[in-house]
Design a protein around this motif. Structure first.
Motif, PDB file in Angstrom:
ATOM      1  N   ALA A 104       0.791  -1.227   0.000  1.00 53.38           N
ATOM      2  CA  ALA A 104       0.000   0.000   0.000  1.00 53.38           C
ATOM      3  C   ALA A 104       0.828   1.284   0.000  1.00 53.38           C
ATOM      4  CB  ALA A 104      -0.970  -0.013   1.183  1.00 53.38           C
ATOM      5  N   PRO A 105       1.911   1.398   0.800  1.00 51.48           N
ATOM      6  CA  PRO A 105       2.687   2.643   0.770  1.00 51.48           C
ATOM      7  C   PRO A 105       3.309   2.930  -0.599  1.00 51.48           C
ATOM      8  CG  PRO A 105       3.185   1.384   2.746  1.00 51.48           C
ATOM      9  CD  PRO A 105       2.385   0.483   1.857  1.00 51.48           C
ATOM     10  N   VAL A 106       3.699   1.880  -1.316  1.00 53.97           N
ATOM     11  CA  VAL A 106       4.281   2.070  -2.645  1.00 53.97           C
ATOM     12  C   VAL A 106       3.243   2.634  -3.600  1.00 53.97           C
ATOM     13  CG1 VAL A 106       5.396   0.935  -4.600  1.00 53.97           C
ATOM     14  CG2 VAL A 106       5.917   0.199  -2.259  1.00 53.97           C
ATOM     15  N   ILE A 107       2.056   2.042  -3.594  1.00 54.22           N
ATOM     16  CA  ILE A 107       0.991   2.508  -4.483  1.00 54.22           C
ATOM     17  C   ILE A 107       0.553   3.919  -4.093  1.00 54.22           C
ATOM     18  CG2 ILE A 107      -1.319   2.045  -5.365  1.00 54.22           C
ATOM     19  CD1 ILE A 107       0.860   0.026  -6.218  1.00 54.22           C
ATOM     20  N   THR A 122      -3.721  -3.111 -10.315  1.00 54.78           N
ATOM     21  CA  THR A 122      -3.239  -1.749 -10.074  1.00 54.78           C
ATOM     22  C   THR A 122      -1.907  -1.506 -10.784  1.00 54.78           C
ATOM     23  OG1 THR A 122      -4.362  -1.637  -7.929  1.00 54.78           O
ATOM     24  CG2 THR A 122      -2.544  -0.096  -8.296  1.00 54.78           C
ATOM     25  N   VAL A 123      -0.994  -2.459 -10.683  1.00 53.44           N
ATOM     26  CA  VAL A 123       0.294  -2.340 -11.370  1.00 53.44           C
ATOM     27  C   VAL A 123       0.078  -2.290 -12.878  1.00 53.44           C
ATOM     28  CG1 VAL A 123       2.518  -3.454 -11.800  1.00 53.44           C
ATOM     29  CG2 VAL A 123       1.544  -3.459  -9.489  1.00 53.44           C
ATOM     30  N   HIS A 124      -0.833  -3.125 -13.365  1.00 48.34           N
ATOM     31  CA  HIS A 124      -1.183  -3.141 -14.795  1.00 48.34           C
ATOM     32  C   HIS A 124      -1.577  -1.743 -15.273  1.00 48.34           C
ATOM     33  CE1 HIS A 124      -3.296  -5.149 -18.351  1.00 48.34           C
ATOM     34  NE2 HIS A 124      -3.731  -3.899 -18.409  1.00 48.34           N
ATOM     35  N   GLU A 125      -2.458  -1.084 -14.517  1.00 46.27           N
ATOM     36  CA  GLU A 125      -2.947   0.233 -14.932  1.00 46.27           C
ATOM     37  C   GLU A 125      -1.868   1.303 -14.790  1.00 46.27           C
ATOM     38  OE1 GLU A 125      -5.472   0.017 -16.571  1.00 46.27           O
ATOM     39  OE2 GLU A 125      -6.315  -1.861 -15.821  1.00 46.27           O
ATOM     40  N   PHE A 126      -1.042   1.225 -13.755  1.00 45.30           N
ATOM     41  CA  PHE A 126       0.048   2.197 -13.627  1.00 45.30           C
ATOM     42  C   PHE A 126       1.093   2.001 -14.724  1.00 45.30           C
ATOM     43  CE2 PHE A 126      -1.435   3.463  -9.401  1.00 45.30           C
ATOM     44  CZ  PHE A 126      -1.131   4.820  -9.430  1.00 45.30           C
ATOM     45  N   ALA A 127       1.201   0.788 -15.244  1.00 45.18           N
ATOM     46  CA  ALA A 127       2.098   0.574 -16.383  1.00 45.18           C
ATOM     47  C   ALA A 127       1.581   1.333 -17.603  1.00 45.18           C
ATOM     48  CB  ALA A 127       2.212  -0.918 -16.683  1.00 45.18           C
TER      49      ALA A 127
END
Length: 209
Positions: free
Chosen positions: A17-20, A70-75
């Motif tokens: 969570a802190p990374v996101i 979430t990582v997919h969308e930030f990519a």
């Protein structure tokens, strides 16, 4: 700078969570927890019409699926910042961004071993959606809250009658390559279903788990 870690920890592993939260702040992204959507797990929209980056992720995903989405969308966001709309949405540039952003979570061993192995394999050639990779999707499904009234199409015996959420009724037939041929009872039209499509059974049978 606002810390979103507490809210995000309700939906993803707390250590992620802190990374996101930092990504949201650094990119000035409008990050929204969305209602469950059948057609997609998440969504990215680039800056347009006075809006900045916008990402939404379905609220009803299990914590590991939520984080991967979430990582997919930030990519997508990272790729858009570098290339705007000059590259394909899930081309090599996006694949590279996804691998780069996912790496810290793999190194931190945030995921259970089976998910970690499945993601590592998936990263050899990331697809448009995690559900496009049947192995990763099946592993992630192990961590869903179990729903007694739903099954995947591949679990149903042939000729089982089942329904979709919208009420349409089908009968399962044979497998054709990677999908199952299913007949809509009302129209007798043929449709090809993904083996991992979730459906509601209308008759009992000996189901594969």
């Amino acid at each position: 700078m606002q810390d979103y870690s507490a809210q995000l920890s309700k939906y993803m592993p707390a250590t992620a969570a802190p990374v996101i939260s930092r990504w949201i702040n650094d990119s000035r992204c409008q990050f929204r927890i969305s209602r469950g959507r059948i057609s997609k797990f998440g969504d990215y929209r680039p800056p347009h019409g006075g809006h900045g980056h916008r990402i939404s992720v379905n609220h009803n995903l299990n914590p590991y699926a939520f984080l991967i989405t979430t990582v997919h969308e930030f990519a997508h966001l990272k790729t858009w910042n570098a290339y705007k709309d000059r590259v394909k949405p899930h081309g090599q540039e996006w694949k590279s961004s996804f691998r780069q952003l996912m790496q810290p979570f793999l190194q931190a061993a945030i995921f259970p071993h089976d998910v970690q192995v499945a993601i590592s394999t998936y990263m050899d050639n990331p697809a448009a959606s995690s559900c496009s990779d049947l192995n990763l999707f099946r592993v992630l499904k192990r961590y869903d809250i179990k729903k007694e009234d739903t099954h995947t199409v591949e679990q149903l015996p042939e000729n089982t009658v089942f329904a979709l959420k919208n009420g349409r009724v089908f009968q399962k037939k044979e497998k054709i390559r990677k999908r199952y041929r299913c007949v809509e009872v009302k129209t007798q039209r043929i449709y090809l279903f993904s083996p991992i499509a979730e459906v509601f059974i209308l008759q009992q049978g000996n189901f594969r788990q």
